[in-house]
Design a protein around this motif. Sequence first.
Motif, PDB file in Angstrom:
ATOM      1  N   UNK A  47       0.648  -1.372   0.016  1.00  0.00           N
ATOM      2  CA  UNK A  47       0.003   0.142   0.005  1.00  0.00           C
ATOM      3  C   UNK A  47       0.798   1.378   0.117  1.00  0.00           C
ATOM      4  N   UNK A  48       0.535   2.363  -0.748  1.00  0.00           N
ATOM      5  CA  UNK A  48       1.273   3.512  -0.911  1.00  0.00           C
ATOM      6  C   UNK A  48       0.604   4.516   0.019  1.00  0.00           C
ATOM      7  N   UNK A  49       1.126   5.149   1.195  1.00  0.00           N
ATOM      8  CA  UNK A  49       0.600   6.152   2.335  1.00  0.00           C
ATOM      9  C   UNK A  49       1.285   7.239   1.563  1.00  0.00           C
ATOM     10  N   UNK A  50      -0.049   8.070   1.354  1.00  0.00           N
ATOM     11  CA  UNK A  50       0.528   9.746   1.094  1.00  0.00           C
ATOM     12  C   UNK A  50       0.207  10.597   2.383  1.00  0.00           C
ATOM     13  N   UNK A  51       1.307  11.289   2.492  1.00  0.00           N
ATOM     14  CA  UNK A  51       1.087  12.254   3.533  1.00  0.00           C
ATOM     15  C   UNK A  51       0.618  13.552   3.075  1.00  0.00           C
ATOM     16  N   UNK A  52      -0.417  14.266   3.569  1.00  0.00           N
ATOM     17  CA  UNK A  52      -0.691  15.699   2.878  1.00  0.00           C
ATOM     18  C   UNK A  52      -1.274  16.460   3.811  1.00  0.00           C
ATOM     19  N   UNK A  92      -2.035   0.139  -7.573  1.00  0.00           N
ATOM     20  CA  UNK A  92      -1.435   0.169  -6.242  1.00  0.00           C
ATOM     21  C   UNK A  92      -2.403   0.695  -5.082  1.00  0.00           C
ATOM     22  N   UNK A  93      -2.798   0.171  -4.099  1.00  0.00           N
ATOM     23  CA  UNK A  93      -3.835   0.661  -2.951  1.00  0.00           C
ATOM     24  C   UNK A  93      -3.194   1.890  -2.504  1.00  0.00           C
ATOM     25  N   UNK A  94      -3.937   2.782  -2.158  1.00  0.00           N
ATOM     26  CA  UNK A  94      -3.476   4.140  -1.549  1.00  0.00           C
ATOM     27  C   UNK A  94      -4.168   4.512  -0.398  1.00  0.00           C
ATOM     28  N   UNK A  95      -3.615   5.093   0.558  1.00  0.00           N
ATOM     29  CA  UNK A  95      -4.087   5.402   1.804  1.00  0.00           C
ATOM     30  C   UNK A  95      -3.518   6.753   2.190  1.00  0.00           C
ATOM     31  N   UNK A 153       5.382   4.272   8.572  1.00  0.00           N
ATOM     32  CA  UNK A 153       5.136   3.436   7.599  1.00  0.00           C
ATOM     33  C   UNK A 153       6.323   2.765   6.834  1.00  0.00           C
ATOM     34  N   UNK A 154       6.269   1.675   6.511  1.00  0.00           N
ATOM     35  CA  UNK A 154       7.641   0.942   6.152  1.00  0.00           C
ATOM     36  C   UNK A 154       7.429   0.260   4.439  1.00  0.00           C
ATOM     37  N   UNK A 155       6.459   0.878   4.035  1.00  0.00           N
ATOM     38  CA  UNK A 155       6.539   0.517   2.790  1.00  0.00           C
ATOM     39  C   UNK A 155       6.433   1.709   1.679  1.00  0.00           C
ATOM     40  N   UNK A 156       5.625   1.751   0.605  1.00  0.00           N
ATOM     41  CA  UNK A 156       5.704   2.864  -0.342  1.00  0.00           C
ATOM     42  C   UNK A 156       4.851   4.051   0.281  1.00  0.00           C
ATOM     43  N   UNK A 157       5.653   5.012   0.256  1.00  0.00           N
ATOM     44  CA  UNK A 157       5.103   6.320   0.761  1.00  0.00           C
ATOM     45  C   UNK A 157       5.497   7.696   0.050  1.00  0.00           C
ATOM     46  N   UNK A 158       4.852   8.585   0.093  1.00  0.00           N
ATOM     47  CA  UNK A 158       5.133   9.939  -0.578  1.00  0.00           C
ATOM     48  C   UNK A 158       4.372  11.114   0.228  1.00  0.00           C
ATOM     49  N   UNK A 159       4.749  12.297   0.017  1.00  0.00           N
ATOM     50  CA  UNK A 159       4.249  13.292   0.565  1.00  0.00           C
ATOM     51  C   UNK A 159       3.777  14.442  -0.601  1.00  0.00           C
ATOM     52  N   UNK A 160       2.441  14.842  -0.352  1.00  0.00           N
ATOM     53  CA  UNK A 160       1.876  15.678  -1.207  1.00  0.00           C
ATOM     54  C   UNK A 160       1.385  16.904  -0.297  1.00  0.00           C
ATOM     55  N   UNK A 198      11.957   2.348  -3.925  1.00  0.00           N
ATOM     56  CA  UNK A 198      11.551   1.029  -3.460  1.00  0.00           C
ATOM     57  C   UNK A 198      11.651   0.117  -4.035  1.00  0.00           C
ATOM     58  N   UNK A 199      13.041  -0.351  -4.185  1.00  0.00           N
ATOM     59  CA  UNK A 199      13.384  -1.339  -5.252  1.00  0.00           C
ATOM     60  C   UNK A 199      12.775  -2.615  -4.715  1.00  0.00           C
ATOM     61  N   UNK A 200      12.487  -3.118  -3.358  1.00  0.00           N
ATOM     62  CA  UNK A 200      11.899  -4.312  -2.892  1.00  0.00           C
ATOM     63  C   UNK A 200      10.459  -4.567  -3.131  1.00  0.00           C
ATOM     64  N   UNK A 201       9.588  -3.404  -3.400  1.00  0.00           N
ATOM     65  CA  UNK A 201       8.287  -3.523  -3.465  1.00  0.00           C
ATOM     66  C   UNK A 201       7.863  -4.054  -4.782  1.00  0.00           C
ATOM     67  N   UNK A 202       7.019  -5.156  -4.802  1.00  0.00           N
ATOM     68  CA  UNK A 202       6.563  -5.966  -6.080  1.00  0.00           C
ATOM     69  C   UNK A 202       5.335  -5.084  -6.604  1.00  0.00           C
ATOM     70  N   UNK A 203       5.603  -4.345  -7.770  1.00  0.00           N
ATOM     71  CA  UNK A 203       4.344  -3.849  -8.190  1.00  0.00           C
ATOM     72  C   UNK A 203       3.513  -4.621  -9.079  1.00  0.00           C
TER      73      UNK A 203
END
Length: 433
Positions: A1-6, A27-30, A41-48, A157-162
């Motif tokens: 899951x991709x976590x987005x900080x905003x 990709x699921x997103x929260x 959060x220890x997986x996909x994440x980005x800030x917006x 995030x090289x280890x994440x399987x897209x």
Amino acid sequence: MLLVYTHKITPRVRYAFKHVCTRILGIPVDFTTVIEDFIAHDSLKMSYTKQPLSNEVFIRSHDLLFEQGLSDLDINVQDWDNTKGFFPTGEKSALPFDIFAASFYLLSRYEEYLPHVKDDYGRFLASESLAFKNDFLEQPVVDIWAYKLKAILVTKFEEFEFPKQSFSIQPVIDVPMAYYYRNKGLIRTIGGISNDLFRLRLRKLYQRILVLFGFKRDPYDTFKWIITKQKSSRFKFLVFFLIGDYSTYDKNISVNKKEFVSLIKSVADYSHVGLKASYFSLEDISILNKEKKKMEAIVNYDLKASRHSFSKLNLPNSYRNLIELEIHQDFTMGYINQLGFRAGTCTPFLFYDLDYEIQTPLQIHSFHCLDAALLKHHSQLDKKEALQRLIQTVKQVNGTFTPVFHNYSFSNLGPWIGFRKLFTIILDSADED
């Protein structure tokens, strides 16, 4: 899951991210506004937001997704590698443009709510669109932008399987008039014969008589060929029949004709059947409801998809009527005279109501190629090349190619010679590298 900080979670933010990240990339997103949750959060994440927190994947946000209603936007479209972009972000941002705000602008059809010139039928013209004016109408830019984001996430995030997405086709057959000569009723048939005689169209009169007496197949009766194609295709066709009352704009066969009803039922045995809503049902929900119930009585299942006559839309009312009648899919979004991507995407998306600021359950399947738009290319080779070029752009982003052909475009009459081959090219494209 991709976590987005905003800094603020709005319906627009959720809508744009879910289409770009979930529907296109799988990709699921929260979302979170709590910095501690984002850090943990220890997986996909980005800030917006406006400023990065540290060294995370950061995209500087445009104000559009945090606003309500419409405003006068100053849009400057710029070149971006092999595509275009707008709403620039600045140096710190991982992408040079805010693809989420730009995607929302295109998907919500923001520009169609603003003052614009319409054609004689009241339709939004391709020439009025931002995409046409800036030469990116024939690119599914929202999907292209999504894959640019994916490239950054893959590096970070090289280890994440897209998830792997794949190209698909949603063939649409539009049936505004099932037969050209047959089943028109006595008055319309006599009128047609009289008109042929008055205008000395003797060849057409001869063909009409052969069809009426059963010596020749009606030129618009291409359904045997369509069903044969359906049997050999792994993609389900969606066939829209017009069953509304006869009018100035809608001239199909009466739904009281048993042969017409039998035709719809026989097509429904092999393909999905939808409602081609009549011209006047666009303004009158009671007419639309009447047509919906008629179609459901014929096919014996709940109607799931519709398409409006003349590809006409009145946003947002057209879509609100479909939602109220629980019609879940629409195939009207597109241009009649231009190939390309009216909403900037080749992935089905949900209608966002800008007046109410909500994502609705209505799924929009924007078509990318109407058979009539191919007529501007005079030679068969030019038509083929334009079509293949469009298909290739969809393949590059693993999207869904949605063409709209009419039953009469398979008649091999006049301008429609060779359109059976073009339709076959589309079906075969899924099996080509």
